[in-house]
Design a protein around this motif. Structure first.
Motif, PDB file in Angstrom:
ATOM      1  N   THR A   8       0.687  -0.708  -0.087  1.00 58.19           N
ATOM      2  CA  THR A   8       0.178  -0.485   0.035  1.00 58.19           C
ATOM      3  C   THR A   8       0.570   1.277   0.175  1.00 58.19           C
ATOM      4  O   THR A   8       0.278   2.520  -0.178  1.00 58.19           O
ATOM      5  CB  THR A   8      -0.940  -0.281   1.300  1.00 58.19           C
ATOM      6  N   THR A   9       1.657   0.803   0.609  1.00 57.25           N
ATOM      7  CA  THR A   9       3.351   2.206   0.577  1.00 57.25           C
ATOM      8  C   THR A   9       3.136   2.405  -0.413  1.00 57.25           C
ATOM      9  O   THR A   9       3.627   3.429  -1.548  1.00 57.25           O
ATOM     10  CB  THR A   9       3.784   2.232   2.335  1.00 57.25           C
ATOM     11  N   LEU A  10       4.057   1.585  -1.563  1.00 54.99           N
ATOM     12  CA  LEU A  10       4.187   1.658  -2.758  1.00 54.99           C
ATOM     13  C   LEU A  10       3.146   2.705  -3.402  1.00 54.99           C
ATOM     14  O   LEU A  10       3.663   3.869  -4.235  1.00 54.99           O
ATOM     15  CB  LEU A  10       4.708   0.087  -3.507  1.00 54.99           C
ATOM     16  N   LEU A  11       1.841   2.199  -3.295  1.00 49.91           N
ATOM     17  CA  LEU A  11       1.014   3.094  -4.497  1.00 49.91           C
ATOM     18  C   LEU A  11       0.556   4.382  -3.966  1.00 49.91           C
ATOM     19  O   LEU A  11       0.857   5.207  -4.444  1.00 49.91           O
ATOM     20  CB  LEU A  11      -0.303   1.807  -4.390  1.00 49.91           C
ATOM     21  N   LYS A  12       0.544   4.308  -1.835  1.00 49.82           N
ATOM     22  CA  LYS A  12       0.079   5.860  -2.199  1.00 49.82           C
ATOM     23  C   LYS A  12       2.069   6.620  -2.758  1.00 49.82           C
ATOM     24  O   LYS A  12       1.657   8.333  -3.206  1.00 49.82           O
ATOM     25  CB  LYS A  12       0.274   5.392  -0.481  1.00 49.82           C
ATOM     26  N   ARG A  13       3.413   6.020  -2.736  1.00 52.28           N
ATOM     27  CA  ARG A  13       4.224   7.172  -3.164  1.00 52.28           C
ATOM     28  C   ARG A  13       4.456   7.142  -4.867  1.00 52.28           C
ATOM     29  O   ARG A  13       3.934   8.100  -5.432  1.00 52.28           O
ATOM     30  CB  ARG A  13       5.864   5.886  -3.484  1.00 52.28           C
ATOM     31  N   ILE A  14       3.610   6.104  -5.442  1.00 56.56           N
ATOM     32  CA  ILE A  14       2.992   6.651  -6.922  1.00 56.56           C
ATOM     33  C   ILE A  14       2.343   7.592  -7.053  1.00 56.56           C
ATOM     34  O   ILE A  14       2.536   8.581  -7.897  1.00 56.56           O
ATOM     35  CB  ILE A  14       2.904   5.112  -7.827  1.00 56.56           C
ATOM     36  N   VAL A  15       1.406   7.828  -6.473  1.00 52.64           N
ATOM     37  CA  VAL A  15       0.151   8.330  -6.579  1.00 52.64           C
ATOM     38  C   VAL A  15       1.696   9.860  -6.234  1.00 52.64           C
ATOM     39  O   VAL A  15       0.581  11.134  -6.474  1.00 52.64           O
ATOM     40  CB  VAL A  15      -0.525   8.520  -5.298  1.00 52.64           C
ATOM     41  N   ARG A  16       1.691   9.766  -5.282  1.00 54.69           N
ATOM     42  CA  ARG A  16       2.688  11.233  -4.641  1.00 54.69           C
ATOM     43  C   ARG A  16       3.524  11.936  -5.829  1.00 54.69           C
ATOM     44  O   ARG A  16       3.674  12.851  -5.957  1.00 54.69           O
ATOM     45  CB  ARG A  16       3.402  10.945  -3.059  1.00 54.69           C
ATOM     46  N   GLN A  17       4.481  10.514  -6.121  1.00 58.61           N
ATOM     47  CA  GLN A  17       5.214  11.371  -7.277  1.00 58.61           C
ATOM     48  C   GLN A  17       5.238  11.273  -8.390  1.00 58.61           C
ATOM     49  O   GLN A  17       5.423  12.011  -9.227  1.00 58.61           O
ATOM     50  CB  GLN A  17       6.489  10.186  -7.463  1.00 58.61           C
ATOM     51  N   GLY A  18       3.502  10.749  -8.945  1.00 56.82           N
ATOM     52  CA  GLY A  18       2.940  10.649  -9.907  1.00 56.82           C
ATOM     53  C   GLY A  18       3.578   9.948 -11.115  1.00 56.82           C
ATOM     54  O   GLY A  18       4.729   9.550 -11.250  1.00 56.82           O
ATOM     55  N   ALA A  19       3.103   9.810 -13.098  1.00 60.23           N
ATOM     56  CA  ALA A  19       3.217   9.545 -13.725  1.00 60.23           C
ATOM     57  C   ALA A  19       3.540  10.210 -14.580  1.00 60.23           C
ATOM     58  O   ALA A  19       3.175  11.026 -14.263  1.00 60.23           O
ATOM     59  CB  ALA A  19       2.694   7.908 -13.602  1.00 60.23           C
ATOM     60  N   GLN A  20       3.879   9.503 -16.158  1.00 62.50           N
ATOM     61  CA  GLN A  20       3.808  10.261 -17.152  1.00 62.50           C
ATOM     62  C   GLN A  20       3.101  10.400 -17.886  1.00 62.50           C
ATOM     63  O   GLN A  20       2.362  10.764 -19.325  1.00 62.50           O
ATOM     64  CB  GLN A  20       4.883   9.554 -18.362  1.00 62.50           C
ATOM     65  N   VAL A  21       1.529   9.909 -16.452  1.00 65.18           N
ATOM     66  CA  VAL A  21      -0.031   9.812 -17.870  1.00 65.18           C
ATOM     67  C   VAL A  21      -0.458   9.552 -16.683  1.00 65.18           C
ATOM     68  O   VAL A  21      -0.422   9.508 -15.207  1.00 65.18           O
ATOM     69  CB  VAL A  21      -0.060   8.329 -18.020  1.00 65.18           C
ATOM     70  N   PRO A  22      -2.130  10.755 -16.150  1.00 63.07           N
ATOM     71  CA  PRO A  22      -2.658  10.454 -15.564  1.00 63.07           C
ATOM     72  C   PRO A  22      -2.896   8.738 -14.738  1.00 63.07           C
ATOM     73  O   PRO A  22      -2.941   7.944 -15.166  1.00 63.07           O
ATOM     74  CB  PRO A  22      -4.583  10.770 -16.187  1.00 63.07           C
ATOM     75  N   VAL A  23      -3.092   9.357 -13.193  1.00 60.85           N
ATOM     76  CA  VAL A  23      -2.930   8.706 -12.435  1.00 60.85           C
ATOM     77  C   VAL A  23      -4.293   8.325 -11.369  1.00 60.85           C
ATOM     78  O   VAL A  23      -4.594   9.624 -11.485  1.00 60.85           O
ATOM     79  CB  VAL A  23      -1.799   7.855 -11.188  1.00 60.85           C
ATOM     80  N   ARG A  24      -4.698   7.080 -11.317  1.00 61.99           N
ATOM     81  CA  ARG A  24      -6.719   6.977 -10.203  1.00 61.99           C
ATOM     82  C   ARG A  24      -6.211   6.013  -9.512  1.00 61.99           C
ATOM     83  O   ARG A  24      -5.864   5.204  -9.486  1.00 61.99           O
ATOM     84  CB  ARG A  24      -7.530   7.315 -11.246  1.00 61.99           C
ATOM     85  N   TYR A  25      -6.275   6.339  -8.546  1.00 66.47           N
ATOM     86  CA  TYR A  25      -6.037   5.231  -7.055  1.00 66.47           C
ATOM     87  C   TYR A  25      -7.166   5.040  -6.574  1.00 66.47           C
ATOM     88  O   TYR A  25      -8.171   6.309  -5.579  1.00 66.47           O
ATOM     89  CB  TYR A  25      -4.996   5.751  -6.414  1.00 66.47           C
ATOM     90  N   LEU A  26      -7.612   3.416  -5.800  1.00 61.42           N
ATOM     91  CA  LEU A  26      -8.591   3.070  -5.318  1.00 61.42           C
ATOM     92  C   LEU A  26      -8.096   3.047  -4.541  1.00 61.42           C
ATOM     93  O   LEU A  26      -7.812   1.313  -4.212  1.00 61.42           O
ATOM     94  CB  LEU A  26      -9.284   2.209  -6.321  1.00 61.42           C
TER      95      LEU A  26
END
Length: 533
Positions: free
Chosen positions: A384-402
């Motif tokens: 879960t921590t890894l997913l939240k880190r992806i959300v914080r850092q962002g990506a090269q495309v739009p991201v959504r998190y459930l």
């Protein structure tokens, strides 16, 4: 057949007036029973009533033997010890006092015949994969999955005649699930388990389905239940087609009867005019014709109504487990396009292979194209921590998190307004059209999010997530099937089949991962290392 649990005309409602159960009758035989039903149908409430955790408004429940109960949300208390959770602290304290030379009578009374309580407790913990967990360890230091397994060990230690489990595999990693499955498979007493875990439901002896306020028993496991329901639905669909044909036939006959009556009336009037029959005789003939016509018309109408009633009965036998059917072209990611580049923290020794995995620890997580990645690993490893880190850092495309908790909706707003909040440029009609594909049609789209059932809230959350602007091309899902009924899990799979972007999903639900077409598996170890699995 003798029944171990008998539910006799039980009703239950919440203080706000919401009715959960209304005159429910049910009987559970010996062996393992899987209790299934849509979210909000009352499964957890029924277990709590059987366990005496809730008192029904009317009716009664009889149970043969002592009951053990593992609720969905186990009341733990961070400061309590494993021994406290196992309910053996008082016995252990008395044992230790006696071993220390204190021969007070109350110590012997506290121990009773339970001189091997520590050995039995240790054996139960070891059997459930908790050999590393000491009896004096505090609950606050355990992961969520470890806490659930300790709570299960507490119930097994009591050796009850009847064991009730409510969604026991939620938050359990694969190893813990397998051990729980083994414990259920070996259970010799009466067991009733509420679950959406297909692998677990394959181990039961019968399925009890709570649907439309009634319980129906099906012999066999989940696969056998699905075969029986499929056969029933095929027969129900044939009855509907037959009843529809009968309605059409009776409707034609009613029209033909009316035409015949009108034609006979015209013929009678002309005959009376041509024959110049005395008025009194003509009036009598007219009244007789009207009576006959009325009877014919009433008979035709009655036959049509009877045909419609048979059609209504046939349609009620057909399940309304509607499917989600959507198209999401805006989420499409071309093959090979990099959507995420995430440097990963590395600890000493990360150059070595991850134990039991056989893959090199990754220095960078790179996701390309419409990959579908399963993120696996034991409880507490940091998924879960890894997913939240992806959300914080962002990506090269739009991201959504459930997240695991479906807390993305504003309870004060309607389903329609929740989706409009994340898709502000879409017209009301466009949003309504999208919601209809998620089974929110007409007034249902105007329902406040705070009043939705679990399954409805899930679908509304999914609609908001996939309708967001810009369309998400990287979707992060954290244990999405937790607390979902079987129909909702199927609907989630349908929605993800229409999704064309990249996907990273944390899940221990292997059948679900298979249905959504996972293309890559990563495993996060307890030390935080991430490797190809």
């Amino acid at each position: 057949m003798s029944y171990s649990i008998v539910v006799d005309h039980v009703s239950f409602g919440w203080p706000d007036g919401t009715t959960v159960l209304d005159g429910l009758d049910a009987a559970f035989p010996a062996g393992r029973t899987g209790l299934i039903g849509v979210n909000g149908s009352g499964k957890s409430t029924l277990l709590k009533i059987i366990a005496r955790e809730l008192v029904p408004g009317s009716g009664s429940v009889s149970v043969s033997g002592e009951v053990g109960y593992l609720p969905q949300n186990v009341p733990l208390g961070a400061g309590r010890t494993v021994s406290d959770l196992l309910e053996i602290s008082a016995t252990r304290a008395a044992l230790h006092a006696i071993e220390g030379g204190d021969a007070a009578e109350e110590h012997f009374a506290a121990v009773g015949d339970d001189w091997d309580v520590e050995e039995r407790a240790r054996a139960e913990l070891d059997r459930l994969g908790l050999d590393h967990v000491g009896l004096d360890r505090t609950v606050g230091t355990l992961s969520g999955g470890e806490s659930i397994m300790v709570a299960l060990a507490a119930q097994l230690l009591k050796r009850p005649e009847v064991l009730l489990l409510d969604e026991p595999t939620n938050n359990l990693d694969l190893d813990a699930r397998e051990r729980l499955h083994a414990a259920v498979g070996a259970w010799q007493g009466v067991l009733v388990v509420v679950s959406h875990d297909r692998a677990l439901l394959e181990l039961v002896d019968q399925i009890a389905e709570l649907r439309d306020g009634a319980v129906r028993m099906y012999g066999g496991n989940l696969a056998r239940y699905e075969e029986q329901v499929a056969g029933e639905q095929e027969a129900a669909a044939r009855l509907v087609r037959t009843a529809e044909g009968e309605v059409r036939r009776q409707a034609r006959e009613l029209v033909e009867t009316r035409i015949k009556i009108d034609r006979n009336a015209r013929t009678g009037r002309k005959a009376a005019e041509n024959n110049r029959v005395p008025k009194i005789i003509a009036g009598a003939r007219k009244r007789q014709a009207q009576v006959t016509a009325g009877r014919q018309r009433a008979l035709a109408v009655e036959k049509l109504e009877e045909a419609r009633e048979r059609l209504n009965e046939a349609e009620q036998a057909v399940r309304d487990d509607a499917e989600i059917r959507i198209q999401l072209p805006g989420t499409e990611v071309p093959a090979g396009r990099t959507v995420l580049t995430l440097p990963l923290a590395r600890a000493a020794g990360d150059d070595e292979q991850v134990a039991g995995v056989g893959g090199k620890v990754l220095e960078t997580l790179v996701v390309r194209g419409p990959e579908r990645i399963a993120l696996l690993g034991p409880n507490g490893s940091g998924k879960t921590t890894l997913l939240k880190r992806i959300v914080r850092q962002g990506a090269q495309v739009p991201v959504r998190y459930l997240p695991q908790r479906l807390d993305l909706l504003d309870d004060r707003l309607s389903v329609l307004d929740n989706v409009r909040a994340v898709a502000p440029s879409a017209s009301v009609n466009d949003v309504r059209a999208r919601l209809a594909r998620f089974l929110f049609r007409g007034d249902r789209a105007n329902q406040a999010a705070g009043t939705l059932s679990g399954g409805e809230r899930f679908r509304a959350t999914l609609a908001a997530l996939l309708s967001a602007e810009p369309p998400p091309q990287l979707l992060l899902l954290d244990e999405p099937t937790n607390n979902l009924d079987l129909a909702s899990v199927r609907q989630l799979s349908q929605a993800l089949s229409a999704y064309r972007g990249a996907l990273i999903v944390v899940s221990h639900d292997l059948p679900f991962l298979e249905t959504i077409g996972i293309t890559r598996r990563l495993r996060q170890d307890r030390d935080g290392g991430l490797a190809e699995s």
